[in-house]
Design an enzyme around this catalytic site. Structure first.
Site, mmCIF file in Angstrom:
data_model
loop_
_atom_site.group_PDB
_atom_site.id
_atom_site.type_symbol
_atom_site.label_atom_id
_atom_site.label_comp_id
_atom_site.label_asym_id
_atom_site.label_seq_id
_atom_site.Cartn_x
_atom_site.Cartn_y
_atom_site.Cartn_z
ATOM 1 C CG ASP A 28 34.642 68.810 12.505
ATOM 2 O OD1 ASP A 28 34.955 69.738 11.744
ATOM 3 O OD2 ASP A 28 34.690 67.610 12.178
ATOM 4 C CD GLU A 29 39.364 70.822 10.571
ATOM 5 O OE1 GLU A 29 40.550 70.434 10.584
ATOM 6 O OE2 GLU A 29 38.777 71.185 9.544
#
Length: 343
Positions: free
Chosen positions: A86-87
């Site tokens: 998620d990054e």
């Protein structure tokens, strides 16, 4: 919460079972209000918040959402460096969309993630990776924060030193004993003094406390290692119990290794142990093609350093660094930073 609206507003965490030494992988803001945090044991989280709803992870759904999000990023730039599910870092220096504004691009990307994936996202916009990563935390859970080039020095000077990547609890406490709380405090230390105090990490501290980070966004960042590990529900009481558990762990590692498509060359092999008193040790050796006998030897060596029951066991390899390119064949290109803070 996205897939089950009845969970919205309730303290919620994703993690392992408390009676199996599970830990919190992540939690929502309602849970954080009670002090629940990522990497905390689920048993402790439930003591802080007895009505916490604990759900098991669902990596199939996480990976599906991650692929959707990365596909959106790559519509804006090919220079996308994923950090996790998620990054990611995006270099939009040469991108003309949204009138070339990184701020407008971030707004548009966040809006698309919400509309197409159904979750919120935060963004940090800055001239380099370090400052952008810190800025991405400034407007969570659903916002963005811009640090233009002329503001980097002031912004970083006010940061607690624990915001520097690589400064964990132990290093932060060491710095505090030296009278250093902020990056501004750290600037009074010369690079030689920091190197003497922190080794090779000292030079990195010297640069980052000044907001200097020249690392490029690397879409094809090379993998440096591969490993698997297991935390056991009950401590493995002795060396023989560890040796009995080893073949299953090696088999799991071998399956992961077989899925690699990049053809990395193995350089070192290692075994990691965490004992019942939470001390850790790693035994490793140079071996490009390890067999079970290598793992057994390393496990035996590592275990004998403490000879205590073992709560975690891991095996892995470190890959050889890629060969340096022929300097006569290198091509160089330069990127000029934009005045509006685009990285």
């Amino acid at each position: 919460m996205r897939d089950d609206p009845s969970l919205v507003g309730r303290p919620l965490a994703v993690g392992g079972k408390p009676d199996e030494r599970g830990v919190v992988a992540t939690c929502n803001y309602e849970a954080r209000a009670f002090g629940v945090r990522s990497a905390m044991s689920t048993a402790h989280a439930l003591r802080l918040c007895p009505h916490l709803l604990l759900l098991p992870p669902d990596f199939t759904r996480y990976r599906a959402a991650s692929r959707q999000i990365l596909a959106i990023y790559r519509e804006y730039t090919a220079l996308v460096e994923p950090l996790s599910l998620d990054e990611a870092y995006l270099d939009v220096t040469a991108v003309d969309r949204c009138r070339g504004s990184a701020t407008l691009m971030a707004q548009e990307i966040r809006s698309r993630i919400h509309d197409e994936v159904g979750i919120t996202a935060s963004a940090g916009i800055a001239p380099n990776k370090f400052v952008a990563k810190v800025a991405s935390d400034w407007r969570k859970p659903n916002g963005q924060f811009v640090v233009p080039p002329q503001e980097v020095d002031r912004f970083v000077a006010e940061l607690p030193v624990k915001k520097i990547f690589g400064v964990g609890k132990v290093t932060a406490e060491h710095l505090l004993r030296l009278g250093v709380e902020t990056c501004g405090d750290l600037r009074s230390w010369g690079v030689a003094d920091l190197t003497q105090e922190f080794g090779s990490f000292g030079a990195k501290l010297h640069r980052l406390c000044r907001g200097i980070d020249d690392r490029p966004v690397a879409p094809d960042r090379e993998r440096k290692s591969l490993s698997v590990e297991t935390t056991y529900n009950r401590d493995l009481p002795d060396l023989q119990a560890c040796l009995d558990a080893l073949p299953a762990l090696v088999e799991q590692f071998s399956r992961r290794m077989a899925r690699l498509q990049d053809g990395e060359t193995v350089h070192k092999v290692f075994v990691k142990l965490r004992f019942s008193d939470f001390t850790r040790t790693t035994a490793e050796c140079v071996n490009p093609s390890p067999g079970l006998e290598t793992w057994i030897k390393l496990l035996t060596e590592g275990y004998r350093r403490r000879a205590l029951p073992v709560r975690l066991l891991g095996v892995g390899v470190r890959f050889a660094a890629p060969a340096a390119p022929d300097p006569q064949l290198e091509l160089f290109a330069g990127l000029a930073p934009h005045d509006d803070g685009r990285p």
